[in-house]
Design a protein around this motif. Structure first.
Motif, PDB file in Angstrom:
ATOM      1  N   UNK A 127       0.810  -1.217   0.000  1.00  0.00           N
ATOM      2  CA  UNK A 127       0.000   0.000   0.000  1.00  0.00           C
ATOM      3  C   UNK A 127       0.844   1.269   0.000  1.00  0.00           C
ATOM      4  N   UNK A 128       2.079   1.190   0.432  1.00  0.00           N
ATOM      5  CA  UNK A 128       2.930   2.365   0.531  1.00  0.00           C
ATOM      6  C   UNK A 128       3.720   2.559  -0.751  1.00  0.00           C
ATOM      7  N   UNK A 129       3.746   3.793  -1.239  1.00  0.00           N
ATOM      8  CA  UNK A 129       4.569   4.093  -2.417  1.00  0.00           C
ATOM      9  C   UNK A 129       5.978   4.517  -1.996  1.00  0.00           C
ATOM     10  N   UNK A 130       6.101   5.059  -0.787  1.00  0.00           N
ATOM     11  CA  UNK A 130       7.397   5.563  -0.352  1.00  0.00           C
ATOM     12  C   UNK A 130       8.308   4.471   0.186  1.00  0.00           C
ATOM     13  N   UNK A 131       7.767   3.483   0.889  1.00  0.00           N
ATOM     14  CA  UNK A 131       8.594   2.462   1.521  1.00  0.00           C
ATOM     15  C   UNK A 131       9.463   1.697   0.522  1.00  0.00           C
ATOM     16  N   UNK A 132       8.921   1.192  -0.597  1.00  0.00           N
ATOM     17  CA  UNK A 132       9.805   0.518  -1.561  1.00  0.00           C
ATOM     18  C   UNK A 132      10.876   1.446  -2.130  1.00  0.00           C
ATOM     19  N   UNK A 133      10.537   2.717  -2.326  1.00  0.00           N
ATOM     20  CA  UNK A 133      11.534   3.659  -2.850  1.00  0.00           C
ATOM     21  C   UNK A 133      12.627   3.935  -1.823  1.00  0.00           C
ATOM     22  N   UNK A 134      12.267   4.023  -0.545  1.00  0.00           N
ATOM     23  CA  UNK A 134      13.261   4.241   0.505  1.00  0.00           C
ATOM     24  C   UNK A 134      14.191   3.035   0.588  1.00  0.00           C
ATOM     25  N   UNK A 135      13.600   1.854   0.550  1.00  0.00           N
ATOM     26  CA  UNK A 135      14.427   0.635   0.609  1.00  0.00           C
ATOM     27  C   UNK A 135      15.340   0.563  -0.607  1.00  0.00           C
ATOM     28  N   UNK A 136      14.789   0.832  -1.811  1.00  0.00           N
ATOM     29  CA  UNK A 136      15.617   0.798  -3.023  1.00  0.00           C
ATOM     30  C   UNK A 136      16.718   1.840  -2.970  1.00  0.00           C
ATOM     31  N   UNK A 137      16.399   3.038  -2.488  1.00  0.00           N
ATOM     32  CA  UNK A 137      17.412   4.091  -2.392  1.00  0.00           C
ATOM     33  C   UNK A 137      18.522   3.734  -1.409  1.00  0.00           C
ATOM     34  N   UNK A 138      18.144   3.147  -0.289  1.00  0.00           N
ATOM     35  CA  UNK A 138      19.132   2.740   0.711  1.00  0.00           C
ATOM     36  C   UNK A 138      20.055   1.656   0.147  1.00  0.00           C
ATOM     37  N   UNK A 139      19.483   0.664  -0.514  1.00  0.00           N
ATOM     38  CA  UNK A 139      20.298  -0.402  -1.102  1.00  0.00           C
ATOM     39  C   UNK A 139      21.174   0.133  -2.237  1.00  0.00           C
ATOM     40  N   UNK A 140      20.663   1.073  -3.004  1.00  0.00           N
ATOM     41  CA  UNK A 140      21.442   1.680  -4.081  1.00  0.00           C
ATOM     42  C   UNK A 140      22.631   2.445  -3.507  1.00  0.00           C
ATOM     43  N   UNK A 141      22.418   3.134  -2.379  1.00  0.00           N
ATOM     44  CA  UNK A 141      23.509   3.871  -1.728  1.00  0.00           C
ATOM     45  C   UNK A 141      24.595   2.892  -1.247  1.00  0.00           C
ATOM     46  N   UNK A 142      24.193   1.765  -0.664  1.00  0.00           N
ATOM     47  CA  UNK A 142      25.165   0.765  -0.219  1.00  0.00           C
ATOM     48  C   UNK A 142      25.935   0.209  -1.409  1.00  0.00           C
ATOM     49  N   UNK A 143      25.231  -0.072  -2.498  1.00  0.00           N
ATOM     50  CA  UNK A 143      25.877  -0.604  -3.696  1.00  0.00           C
ATOM     51  C   UNK A 143      26.901   0.381  -4.254  1.00  0.00           C
ATOM     52  N   UNK A 144      26.558   1.643  -4.380  1.00  0.00           N
ATOM     53  CA  UNK A 144      27.488   2.645  -4.901  1.00  0.00           C
ATOM     54  C   UNK A 144      28.670   2.836  -3.949  1.00  0.00           C
ATOM     55  N   UNK A 145      28.393   2.876  -2.661  1.00  0.00           N
ATOM     56  CA  UNK A 145      29.483   3.015  -1.688  1.00  0.00           C
ATOM     57  C   UNK A 145      30.444   1.838  -1.737  1.00  0.00           C
TER      58      UNK A 145
END
Length: 178
Positions: A127-145
């Motif tokens: 139901x949340x549109x923000x939660x998947x984006x927050x999780x994806x953004x966090x994982x993307x930050x870890x991947x780039x780092x």
């Protein structure tokens, strides 16, 4: 916002099924490296020619500080009148091994959290549109780092490590008089 409700349907989908596989793989990763033990043996012939070969053994294990693993003859056996504790394996791979095990533990914890989210809070996640984006953004930050760290470690920006140690650091001396 709804509470915790068990719904096993996400485990049938690739997103949940892959998390279960990642969770199992992380268990094997830290269990096999963290619990590893091994040994290496060398056969020794003392001059003048001895009729029987003698064996000295060096045992090692996690965290792979090989420069602390000294060769040991069998108990009560004197081989060539040499103090075998002076001869050790070469290398200290503890940093890499500990990083590997630590990363596997973090993956294990992440997979448990993700599976709890998928199984227990499926409605909240869908139901949340923000939660998947927050999780994806966090994982993307870890991947780039992580990528930036490995690029740094593999370039001249980071001083190269000395992978071979000279004899004075405890290695076995080369044979002489051959």
């Amino acid at each position: 916002m709804s509470g915790f409700q068990i719904n096993l349907n996400p485990l049938k989908e690739p997103l949940g099924f892959i998390k279960v596989l990642e969770w199992i793989a992380s268990i094997f990763a830290f269990a096999t490296c963290g619990g590893f033990k091994g040994q290496t043996e060398i056969q020794v012939n003392c001059p003048p020619a001895v009729t029987e070969n003698k064996t000295v053994t060096a045992t090692f294990g996690y965290p792979f500080r090989l420069n602390e693993a000294s060769f040991q003859p069998p108990p009560g056996v004197n081989i060539c009148d040499v103090n075998w504790k002076d001869y050790v394996l070469i290398g200290d791979y503890s940093s890499s091994a500990q990083f590997y095990v630590t990363f596997a533990v973090f993956v294990f914890l992440y997979c448990i959290a993700a599976l709890l989210l998928y199984v227990g809070y499926t409605s909240l996640y869908l139901d949340s549109r923000k939660l998947p984006m927050i999780i994806f953004g966090f994982l993307n930050m870890i991947l780039w780092g992580g990528n930036a760290w490995f690029v740094y470690k593999e370039t001249s920006l980071h001083s190269p490590s000395n992978t071979s140690a000279p004899h004075s650091q405890g290695g076995i001396p080369p044979p002489t008089g051959i």
